[in-house]
Write a protein that holds these residues in place. Structure first.
Motif, PDB file in Angstrom:
ATOM      1  N   GLU A 108       2.500   1.591  -3.616  1.00  0.00           N
ATOM      2  CA  GLU A 108       1.454   1.933  -4.584  1.00  0.00           C
ATOM      3  C   GLU A 108       0.874   3.315  -4.288  1.00  0.00           C
ATOM      4  OE1 GLU A 108       0.665   0.596  -7.272  1.00  0.00           O
ATOM      5  OE2 GLU A 108       1.390  -1.459  -7.187  1.00  0.00           O
ATOM      6  N   GLY A 109       0.787   3.665  -3.012  1.00  0.00           N
ATOM      7  CA  GLY A 109       0.281   4.989  -2.658  1.00  0.00           C
ATOM      8  C   GLY A 109       1.190   6.091  -3.164  1.00  0.00           C
ATOM      9  N   PHE A 131      -4.685  -1.077   6.476  1.00  0.00           N
ATOM     10  CA  PHE A 131      -3.516  -1.172   5.601  1.00  0.00           C
ATOM     11  C   PHE A 131      -2.696  -2.433   5.852  1.00  0.00           C
ATOM     12  CE2 PHE A 131      -3.894   3.558   5.025  1.00  0.00           C
ATOM     13  CZ  PHE A 131      -4.133   3.492   3.660  1.00  0.00           C
ATOM     14  N   TRP A 165       0.818  -1.207   0.000  1.00  0.00           N
ATOM     15  CA  TRP A 165       0.000   0.000   0.000  1.00  0.00           C
ATOM     16  C   TRP A 165       0.854   1.260   0.000  1.00  0.00           C
ATOM     17  CZ3 TRP A 165       0.479   3.726   3.706  1.00  0.00           C
ATOM     18  CH2 TRP A 165       1.062   3.367   4.916  1.00  0.00           C
ATOM     19  N   PHE A 166       2.015   1.188   0.660  1.00  0.00           N
ATOM     20  CA  PHE A 166       2.884   2.360   0.762  1.00  0.00           C
ATOM     21  C   PHE A 166       3.513   2.675  -0.595  1.00  0.00           C
ATOM     22  CE2 PHE A 166       7.036   4.316   1.915  1.00  0.00           C
ATOM     23  CZ  PHE A 166       6.547   5.437   2.567  1.00  0.00           C
ATOM     24  N   GLU A 216      -4.794   5.964  10.447  1.00  0.00           N
ATOM     25  CA  GLU A 216      -5.931   5.606   9.591  1.00  0.00           C
ATOM     26  C   GLU A 216      -7.198   6.321  10.042  1.00  0.00           C
ATOM     27  OE1 GLU A 216      -4.471   1.037   8.493  1.00  0.00           O
ATOM     28  OE2 GLU A 216      -5.948   1.415  10.080  1.00  0.00           O
ATOM     29  N   PRO A 240      -8.209  -0.093  -3.142  1.00  0.00           N
ATOM     30  CA  PRO A 240      -6.876   0.054  -2.523  1.00  0.00           C
ATOM     31  C   PRO A 240      -6.038   1.177  -3.113  1.00  0.00           C
ATOM     32  CG  PRO A 240      -6.986  -1.929  -3.882  1.00  0.00           C
ATOM     33  CD  PRO A 240      -8.387  -1.415  -3.762  1.00  0.00           C
ATOM     34  N   TYR A 241      -6.148   1.429  -4.424  1.00  0.00           N
ATOM     35  CA  TYR A 241      -5.348   2.502  -5.020  1.00  0.00           C
ATOM     36  C   TYR A 241      -5.755   3.861  -4.454  1.00  0.00           C
ATOM     37  CZ  TYR A 241      -3.122  -0.442  -8.582  1.00  0.00           C
ATOM     38  OH  TYR A 241      -2.360  -1.396  -9.220  1.00  0.00           O
ATOM     39  N   TRP A 261      -2.618  -7.335  -1.990  1.00  0.00           N
ATOM     40  CA  TRP A 261      -3.018  -6.243  -2.883  1.00  0.00           C
ATOM     41  C   TRP A 261      -3.817  -6.789  -4.066  1.00  0.00           C
ATOM     42  CZ3 TRP A 261      -2.556  -1.015  -2.348  1.00  0.00           C
ATOM     43  CH2 TRP A 261      -2.863  -0.243  -3.473  1.00  0.00           C
ATOM     44  N   GLN A 301      -7.487   4.512  -1.708  1.00  0.00           N
ATOM     45  CA  GLN A 301      -7.240   4.549  -0.271  1.00  0.00           C
ATOM     46  C   GLN A 301      -5.764   4.840   0.027  1.00  0.00           C
ATOM     47  OE1 GLN A 301      -8.905   1.220   2.023  1.00  0.00           O
ATOM     48  NE2 GLN A 301      -7.000   1.116   3.182  1.00  0.00           N
ATOM     49  N   SER A 302      -4.862   4.206  -0.712  1.00  0.00           N
ATOM     50  CA  SER A 302      -3.426   4.419  -0.509  1.00  0.00           C
ATOM     51  C   SER A 302      -3.007   5.820  -0.928  1.00  0.00           C
ATOM     52  CB  SER A 302      -2.637   3.366  -1.295  1.00  0.00           C
ATOM     53  OG  SER A 302      -2.962   2.066  -0.851  1.00  0.00           O
ATOM     54  N   TYR A 303      -3.659   6.344  -1.968  1.00  0.00           N
ATOM     55  CA  TYR A 303      -3.394   7.722  -2.384  1.00  0.00           C
ATOM     56  C   TYR A 303      -3.720   8.685  -1.254  1.00  0.00           C
ATOM     57  CZ  TYR A 303      -4.322  12.325  -4.316  1.00  0.00           C
ATOM     58  OH  TYR A 303      -4.345  13.683  -4.519  1.00  0.00           O
TER      59      TYR A 303
END
Length: 364
Positions: free
Chosen positions: A258-259, A283, A255-256, A351, A304-305, A292, A307-309
């Motif tokens: 991709e974020g 996360f 997540w980190f 979060e 997930p994309y 993922w 949310q990670s953004y």
């Protein structure tokens, strides 16, 4: 002891000659490679003949053999590697209508050793149908009608390089290869095995290559194409940056990374998505590649994309840009323990807070 010294010297000379010849043919074209190859083979034959004649007229067979055997091994290896590399270099150079950079040629040779050879031939056959545009930071393969997209991709990569230098750290990333596809089936065929769905882009670290599927939406709105270029190039930049620091990305939660890529891609086209309430997932359940892929499947209720953004966006708005660098190049500590030390709050607290603040911002 003398035998050990001879063995080490022979191995060193053999290794040095092999690497030197390999590097030489990475720099040479088709005809130049053949000419140099023939020249080196003639030199090897001449040296071998001299050694053989000395052996025939030598005083003692055993003594002479001890002296010439290491040299003959080096000469034989040099001749064999020269023949192999010259033929391979000629075949690869003449298979494509444009010249290849040493880096791309090296990728082909490495893939030929590590993966199925049939896939390499298929890839070369496909690339033969494409145009090629080379620059310091990137090499783009594209269909003739996509020349403008290729130009814009190279220009955008220069922009992304400057962007990452400013907000993370100064780093001259390794050159990257980009392949633009129009046919979704060909796009999928040329990707390595993966578990992702609905892909339009994928960065393959082992190839240092970005595979991009160009859609009709991208023709109508170039920002969608550039955002995807920015996202995938960020993956490449991160891998290159970690490599410079003697690391890989296995210590990073998915997540980190991709974020960061999602945030950088959207920032590169000045897109600031409005917060949309989402079905939030902790996360820690987006940590691995498998996690993922599962949560990003078609039927998943999570995003997930996006949310990670939002998480990376919150870190930036909190003034924690420098913390992102620290988390990236963490070498020893557990990621989540270091996250708490750097931000002053646990991941769960973060979060809850960033979701609450995004909701407050949305209501304004």
């Amino acid at each position: 002891m003398k035998k050990l010294i001879i063995l080490v010297r022979t191995f060193s000379l053999s290794f040095f000659s092999l690497i030197s010849i390999y590097g030489l043919f990475l720099l040479l074209g088709d005809i130049e490679g053949l000419l140099i190859g023939v020249f080196i083979l003639l030199v090897c034959f001449f040296l071998f003949s001299i050694r053989f004649i000395r052996f025939v007229i030598g005083r003692k067979e055993t003594l002479v053999m001890k002296r010439i055997q290491p040299s003959l091994m080096v000469i034989t290896l040099t001749a064999f590697s020269t023949a192999l590399f010259s033929v391979g270099n000629y075949a690869l150079e003449t298979s494509l209508p444009h010249s290849l950079s040493p880096r791309i040629k090296n990728q082909f040779y490495l893939e030929a050793m590590l993966v199925e050879k049939d896939r390499i031939f298929e890839r070369v056959s496909f690339l033969k149908t494409l145009e090629n545009m080379n620059e310091k930071n990137a090499s783009v393969f594209y269909e003739p009608q996509d020349e403008k997209l290729a130009v814009s991709a190279i220009r955008h990569i220069r922009k992304m390089q400057s962007f990452h230098n400013e907000w993370i750290d100064v780093h001259d990333a390794l050159p990257v290869t980009i392949i633009l596809y129009r046919n979704p089936l060909i796009f999928q065929q040329h990707l390595p095995f993966h578990a992702y769905e609905n892909l339009q882009g994928l960065y393959v670290p082992s190839q240092e290559t970005i595979h991009l599927l160009v859609t009709n939406d991208m023709d109508e709105n170039s920002d969608k194409f550039l955002e995807l270029v920015g996202h995938e190039y960020t993956h490449h930049w991160i891998i290159s940056y970690l490599l410079e620091n003697k690391l890989d990305n296995r210590h990073l939660p998915r997540w980190f990374e991709e974020g960061i890529a999602e945030y950088a891609g959207k920032q590169s086209v000045r897109e600031v998505p409005i917060f949309v309430p989402l079905n939030f997932i902790p996360f820690t359940r987006l940590h691995s590649v498998k996690d993922w892929a599962y949560e990003n499947r078609k039927k998943s209720s999570h995003r997930p994309y996006r949310q990670s953004y939002y998480a990376i966006d919150q870190l930036v708005r909190d003034g924690n840009r420098s913390k992102i660098k620290s988390l990236l190049i963490n070498k020893q500590k557990n990621f989540y323990r270091l996250f708490e030390e750097e931000t002053g709050e646990s991941l769960i607290e973060f979060e809850v807070r960033f979701l609450r603040e995004e909701f407050i911002y949305l209501k304004r």
